[in-house]
Enzyme design. Structure first.
Site: not given
Length: 446
Positions: A24-25, A98, A122, A127, A312, A334, A420
Site C-alpha cells: 500500500k505504501n 493524503r 488516519c 502529519r 505500523d 514515530v 484502505r
C-alpha cells in the site's frame, strides 16, 4: 450504515492460507510516478484497495488512461494526454486520502500548475503538509492558498535544491523524489526516509530514466534529467499487511501461511516475533506464522523508522502482547497519538497503562511534549467481546484481531476504513476460518 459493521464471533484460531500483493505504501506512489513519463507504464502486483482506486480516479481526471494489463493485478498507465482537472472533481475523488499532495511535482512538470484540496488520512498524530509546500517553494514553485485548497504554479522550470528533513518522513522523501527527477540540476536530500517502499520507488524512477543515488548516511542525491519514459515494475510485497496477519495468528493461537510475504523487508519484525514466542517458517513463496503453544513472552519494544521496528507493526502486535506472560513495554517514537487505540482493548479486558515518559529506551522527540506515547501491557488477560469503533487503518485491524481472540461476539464499526490497506480482508478472514458476518447476513440466518 449496517454494511459498515462486522459481527465477529471470537475464540477460533485463524488457520489457513492468504495472499498479500503489492505494498500500500508503494503502489499508489508508483502510480503517481507514471505522470512523469512520456510513454505508458506497467505496474504489476497491484492490490485492490481504496487508496489505489483514489489515485486511479485522480489520474484519470488528469487525462491519464488507466486500464488492466495482461495478468491479474496489473495496471497500464498512459500519461500521453495529461490535462488540467476540475477543482470540484479533484476534491470529490481525493476523499480522505493524503496522496494528492504527491501529485504536485509531477503536475508542475507536466502542466506548469497544480491544485491540491484539503487532505485527510488516519488520525494517529500530526502529519503536517506545510513542509511539503516549503520544499516545493525551494524547487521554485509559487503557492497560493485558496478557500478550496492550494493552487501551485511553476513559472519557470523547477530547480534542484538542498533539503534537510527535520525527521526522516516517508511522505516528504517521496515528495522530493517525485519533484527532483525532472528538476534542473542536482537535488540533495539529507536525513531521508530509507524504507523498502522508498527504495522500490527509486527503482521505479530509475527504470524511467532518473539518476538517483543513496548514501549510507540517509542522503539521497538526484540529478535532474530532461525526459523520463515509462516503466515496467512489479511492486514489492506489503510487509505491513504480512505482519498484521502474523500478529493475528499469534493472538488467536493460530497458523497462517502468508503467500507473498518476503523475509528481507521483514527481518526486524521476524526477530521481534521470535522473541515474543511466535514461530515462523520461510520458503520461496511466502512465510508461515503460528503459535507454537505454551506461554508468550513479554518484551520491551521501541518503534522507529526503517530499519527499526515499524510503527505500523506495533498496533497488531500489541494485541498479541496482551496474551504474553509479564509486563511488556512499548515506546512509540514515530506517531505521538498511535497508542490511543489501547483504550478499547482495556474495555475488552486488557491491562494497558499509558505514560507520557519515554519508557524502555532512549528519549524521543515526544518525551517532553505531554503525549501518551509509552505503554505497559500486563498479561496474559482474557479478552471479552465488545462494541468497537475503528479509529484508523492499523488500529482497526488490531481491533479485528482482538475481536477474533476474544470470547463472545464483538460488533466492529467502521470496517470500510480497513479497505484502505487490506485487499479483500473479508474473504481472507473467511478463508482462515474466522466466524464473521455482516448484520444483514446474521438477520437472514436468524
Amino acid at each position: 450504515m449496517t454494511d459498515d459493521v462486522l459481527l465477529v464471533h471470537g475464540g477460533t484460531p485463524l488457520e489457513g492460507e492468504i495472499r498479500v500483493r503489492g505494498a500500500k505504501n508503494l503502489v499508489p506512489k508508483a502510480m503517481v510516478a507514471a505522470l512523469l513519463g512520456s510513454g505508458p507504464s506497467r505496474l504489476r502486483n497491484v492490490p485492490d484497495i481504496r487508496d489505489v482506486r483514489v489515485v486511479r480516479g485522480l489520474l484519470q481526471l488528469h487525462g491519464v488512461t488507466v486500464g488492466p494489463g495482461e495478468e491479474a493485478g496489473e495496471l497500464v498507465l498512459d500519461p500521453s494526454h495529461v490535462e488540467s482537472a476540475n477543482v470540484a472533481d479533484i476534491d470529490a475523488h481525493a476523499g480522505s486520502s493524503r496522496i494528492p499532495i504527491l501529485f504536485c511535482g509531477p503536475l508542475l512538470h507536466r502542466l506548469g500548475h497544480a491544485f491540491i484540496p484539503g487532505l485527510g488520512g488516519c488520525e494517529i498524530g500530526g502529519r503536517p503538509i506545510d513542509f511539503h509546500f516549503e520544499v516545493l517553494r525551494q524547487f521554485g514553485a509559487v503557492i497560493e492558498k485558496r478557500p478550496e485548497g492550494q493552487y501551485l504554479e511553476a513559472p519557470h522550470r523547477l530547480r534542484g535544491c538542498k533539503v534537510r528533513l527535520p525527521y526522516p518522513s516517508v511522505g516528504a522523501t517521496e515528495q522530493v523524489l517525485l519533484t527532483a527527477v525532472l528538476a534542473e540540476g542536482v537535488t540533495e536530500l539529507a536525513n531521508a526516509a530509507v524504507e523498502p517502499e522508498i527504495e522500490d520507488l527509486i527503482c521505479v524512477l530509475q527504470k524511467m530514466g532518473a539518476i538517483i543515488s543513496m548514501d549510507t548516511d540517509r542522503t539521497i542525491r538526484i540529478t535532474g534529467v530532461d525526459r523520463l519514459g515509462g516503466y515496467n515494475h512489479r511492486a514489492l510485497p506489503d510487509r505491513l499487511e504480512s505482519a498484521s496477519w502474523a500478529s493475528a495468528a499469534l493472538a488467536t493461537r493460530g497458523n497462517v501461511y502468508v503467500r507473498g510475504a518476503s523475509q528481507r523487508e521483514m527481518m526486524t519484525f521476524l526477530n521481534t516475533y521470535r522473541k515474543v514466542g511466535g514461530a515462523f517458517d520461510i520458503d520461496e513463496q511466502g512465510i508461515r506464522f503460528w503459535h507454537p503453544g505454551g506461554d508468550l513472552n513479554a518484551i520491551a519494544l521501541e518503534t522507529d523508522v526503517h530499519p527499526g521496528f515499524q510503527t505500523d507493526w506495533q498496533q497488531p502486535l500489541v494485541v498479541a502482547l496482551t496474551q504474553a506472560s509479564g509486563l511488556s513495554i512499548v515506546h512509540e517514537t514515530v506517531y505521538e497519538s498511535r497508542l490511543g487505540f489501547t483504550s478499547a482493548l482495556n474495555q475488552m479486558g486488557a491491562h494497558i497503562q499509558l505514560y507520557r515518559e519515554c519508557l524502555g529506551g532512549t528519549p524521543c522527540r515526544f518525551g517532553q511534549r505531554n503525549f501518551l506515547h509509552s505503554a505497559v501491557v500486563s498479561g496474559p488477560t482474557k479478552l471479552q467481546g465488545a462494541d468497537l469503533v475503528i479509529p484508523d487503518l492499523r488500529g482497526g485491524f488490531s481491533y479485528l484481531i482482538a475481536a477474533l481472540a476474544a470470547e463472545g461476539t464483538s460488533h466492529v464499526h467502521g470496517i470500510d476504513l480497513i479497505n484502505r490497506g487490506y485487499e479483500n480482508f473479508m474473504d481472507k478472514l473467511r478463508a482462515l476460518g474466522a466466524n464473521v458476518e455482516l448484520p444483514a447476513q446474521a438477520a437472514a440466518s436468524a
